[in-house]
Design a protein around this motif. Structure first.
Motif, PDB file in Angstrom:
ATOM      1  N   GLU A   1       0.832  -1.208   0.000  1.00 54.84           N
ATOM      2  CA  GLU A   1       0.000   0.000   0.000  1.00 54.84           C
ATOM      3  C   GLU A   1       0.865   1.255   0.000  1.00 54.84           C
ATOM      4  O   GLU A   1       0.563   2.235  -0.683  1.00 54.84           O
ATOM      5  CB  GLU A   1      -0.924   0.016   1.222  1.00 54.84           C
ATOM      6  CG  GLU A   1      -2.209  -0.767   0.982  1.00 54.84           C
ATOM      7  CD  GLU A   1      -3.014  -0.981   2.271  1.00 54.84           C
ATOM      8  OE1 GLU A   1      -2.663  -0.356   3.309  1.00 54.84           O
ATOM      9  OE2 GLU A   1      -3.961  -1.785   2.231  1.00 54.84           O
ATOM     10  N   SER A   2       1.955   1.206   0.753  1.00 58.79           N
ATOM     11  CA  SER A   2       2.839   2.379   0.795  1.00 58.79           C
ATOM     12  C   SER A   2       3.520   2.584  -0.557  1.00 58.79           C
ATOM     13  O   SER A   2       4.069   3.642  -0.839  1.00 58.79           O
ATOM     14  CB  SER A   2       3.865   2.247   1.925  1.00 58.79           C
ATOM     15  OG  SER A   2       4.752   1.201   1.638  1.00 58.79           O
ATOM     16  N   GLU A   3       3.507   1.553  -1.396  1.00 60.27           N
ATOM     17  CA  GLU A   3       4.022   1.663  -2.769  1.00 60.27           C
ATOM     18  C   GLU A   3       2.866   1.870  -3.754  1.00 60.27           C
ATOM     19  O   GLU A   3       3.064   1.756  -4.965  1.00 60.27           O
ATOM     20  CB  GLU A   3       4.753   0.368  -3.152  1.00 60.27           C
ATOM     21  CG  GLU A   3       5.977   0.071  -2.316  1.00 60.27           C
ATOM     22  CD  GLU A   3       7.224   0.776  -2.853  1.00 60.27           C
ATOM     23  OE1 GLU A   3       7.480   0.669  -4.051  1.00 60.27           O
ATOM     24  OE2 GLU A   3       7.906   1.449  -2.055  1.00 60.27           O
TER      25      GLU A   3
ATOM     26  N   PHE B   1       5.319  -4.897 -10.713  1.00 61.55           N
ATOM     27  CA  PHE B   1       6.057  -3.993  -9.824  1.00 61.55           C
ATOM     28  C   PHE B   1       6.734  -2.930 -10.683  1.00 61.55           C
ATOM     29  O   PHE B   1       7.922  -3.013 -10.983  1.00 61.55           O
ATOM     30  CB  PHE B   1       7.102  -4.775  -9.019  1.00 61.55           C
ATOM     31  CG  PHE B   1       6.527  -5.914  -8.228  1.00 61.55           C
ATOM     32  CD1 PHE B   1       5.998  -5.705  -6.955  1.00 61.55           C
ATOM     33  CD2 PHE B   1       6.497  -7.205  -8.750  1.00 61.55           C
ATOM     34  CE1 PHE B   1       5.456  -6.764  -6.220  1.00 61.55           C
ATOM     35  CE2 PHE B   1       5.964  -8.260  -8.027  1.00 61.55           C
ATOM     36  CZ  PHE B   1       5.435  -8.042  -6.760  1.00 61.55           C
ATOM     37  N   PRO B   2       5.974  -1.902 -11.086  1.00 56.33           N
ATOM     38  CA  PRO B   2       6.465  -0.944 -12.084  1.00 56.33           C
ATOM     39  C   PRO B   2       7.730  -0.196 -11.647  1.00 56.33           C
ATOM     40  O   PRO B   2       8.029  -0.132 -10.455  1.00 56.33           O
ATOM     41  CB  PRO B   2       5.297   0.039 -12.228  1.00 56.33           C
ATOM     42  CG  PRO B   2       4.104  -0.693 -11.739  1.00 56.33           C
ATOM     43  CD  PRO B   2       4.594  -1.619 -10.677  1.00 56.33           C
ATOM     44  N   ASP B   3       8.425   0.357 -12.629  1.00 51.37           N
ATOM     45  CA  ASP B   3       9.634   1.181 -12.481  1.00 51.37           C
ATOM     46  C   ASP B   3      10.878   0.359 -12.165  1.00 51.37           C
ATOM     47  O   ASP B   3      11.774   0.261 -12.968  1.00 51.37           O
ATOM     48  CB  ASP B   3       9.459   2.279 -11.416  1.00 51.37           C
ATOM     49  CG  ASP B   3       8.304   3.187 -11.760  1.00 51.37           C
ATOM     50  OD1 ASP B   3       8.034   3.349 -12.967  1.00 51.37           O
ATOM     51  OD2 ASP B   3       7.672   3.708 -10.830  1.00 51.37           O
ATOM     52  N   ASN B   4      10.914  -0.193 -10.935  1.00 49.14           N
ATOM     53  CA  ASN B   4      12.084  -0.992 -10.571  1.00 49.14           C
ATOM     54  C   ASN B   4      11.611  -2.257  -9.864  1.00 49.14           C
ATOM     55  O   ASN B   4      11.517  -2.291  -8.641  1.00 49.14           O
ATOM     56  CB  ASN B   4      13.020  -0.175  -9.678  1.00 49.14           C
ATOM     57  CG  ASN B   4      14.360  -0.880  -9.505  1.00 49.14           C
ATOM     58  OD1 ASN B   4      14.433  -2.112  -9.502  1.00 49.14           O
ATOM     59  ND2 ASN B   4      15.413  -0.103  -9.364  1.00 49.14           N
ATOM     60  N   PRO B   5      11.294  -3.300 -10.647  1.00 53.80           N
ATOM     61  CA  PRO B   5      10.673  -4.500 -10.082  1.00 53.80           C
ATOM     62  C   PRO B   5      11.476  -5.118  -8.937  1.00 53.80           C
ATOM     63  O   PRO B   5      10.908  -5.494  -7.913  1.00 53.80           O
ATOM     64  CB  PRO B   5      10.616  -5.472 -11.265  1.00 53.80           C
ATOM     65  CG  PRO B   5      10.775  -4.650 -12.474  1.00 53.80           C
ATOM     66  CD  PRO B   5      11.530  -3.420 -12.088  1.00 53.80           C
TER      67      PRO B   5
END
Lengths: 117, 98, 104
Positions: C28-30, C83-87
């Motif tokens: 959630e924090s992500e 897990f977008p951007d940096n999996p």
């Protein structure tokens, strides 16, 4: 592509050389073919039954098993180093190729880069 | 009566040999840290250590950490940390070889 | 909601604090909602870490996913979608593992 031979010669917990050699293998394997040779007290790094929790240190011997996933297939152990220490292949955590001093000389010859830890 | 401690592997370093040359039969030699590799059976230094003048002991947690319980020479006894402390009290002095 | 003890970047300070509930909160924090597709990769990377005591590189992670979960999922694209951007970083964080080294 230049092939690397990394030689790890120190016992596992007295110094950080052994862990550094392992880190070097993992990193180099992303770019070049890497072989790893356990020599002298380095053979103690893959002795079975280690439990460094007793001395509050992280035991890194389980990490060697990951090397296959990193395409490090050539893992060698010096036969004379084992013999001097009263160890055999059966005492090790890893499937390795036990090799003679003559084979070691050959590895030093045939690899373009040799790093010793 | 001296308690000697050695913390280097005899297979990589001369420290254990130096200590054994200087230690007498009244003394005790405790192998600690990488010194515990000197307590292996069937190795190049096993005969030397097993026939040494001082009584030889090895620190159990350092032996266990390195996975060597199954390789301990049968003539060498182990001590725990409490035993180590007791040894320092029952000997006149401690000489650390490192 | 429980307070989770993390470092400044959001990684768990104590790996043994991890649970499924903690993972949901970390996600959630992500701004991520965890689906079955997320969970199978979370369990996979945790198993890898417990077995070998290190985090995989992205290359090794993709190969692991391919071997364990099939060719369709064993692609960087699948992990990037989950897990977008940096999996690797986001997955490690949610799986309660240390920040992966930056060398891949």
């Amino acid at each position: 592509m230049k092939s690397f031979l990394i030689i790890t010669r120190r016992s596992p917990y007295g110094t950080s050389y052994g862990k550094e050699a392992l880190d070097a293998v993992l990193m180099a394997s992303a770019f070049v073919p890497v072989s790893l040779l356990f020599l002298d007290d380095g053979v103690f790094q893959i002795k079975q039954h280690q439990d460094a929790d007793c001395i509050e240190i992280k035991d890194y011997s389980p990490t060697f098993a990951v090397l296959e996933q990193y395409d490090v297939k050539n893992i060698y152990v010096s036969a004379s180093s084992l013999q001097h220490r009263g160890l055999t292949e059966k005492d090790l955590v890893l499937d390795v190729e036990v090799i003679s001093d003559a084979r070691i000389a050959n590895l030093l010859d045939t690899n373009a880069v040799v790093l010793s830890f | 009566m001296i308690l000697h401690t050695v913390n280097k592997s005899p297979y990589a370093d001369q420290t254990l040999l130096s200590c054994l040359r200087a230690a007498s039969e009244k003394d005790t030699l405790l192998l600690i840290e990488d010194g515990v590799y000197g307590a292996l059976k069937g190795g190049e230094y096993s005969a030397l250590v097993e026939s040494a003048a001082p009584r030889i002991l090895v620190l159990a947690p350092d032996l266990e950490a390195r996975g060597l319980l199954d390789k301990l020479s049968t003539t060498i006894a182990t001590v725990d940390y409490a035993g180590f402390v007791e040894l320092t009290v029952t000997h006149d002095k401690v000489v650390s070889w490192f | 909601m429980h307070c989770i003890d993390t470092d400044r970047e959001g990684y768990l300070k104590d790996l043994s604090d991890w649970s499924a509930d903690v993972a949901v909160q970390l996600a959630e924090s992500e701004s991520l909602t965890l689906t079955d597709n997320h969970w199978e990769v979370i369990h996979l990377i945790r198993d890898f870490y417990m077995k070998y005591k290190i985090s995989p590189t992205m290359r090794v992670l993709v190969r692991q996913v391919r071997d364990k979960l099939g060719v369709e999922k064993g692609r960087s694209f699948h992990l990037l979608t989950l897990f977008p951007d940096n999996p690797l970083k986001r997955l490690s964080k949610i799986a309660g593992l240390p920040k992966p080294p930056n060398c891949d």
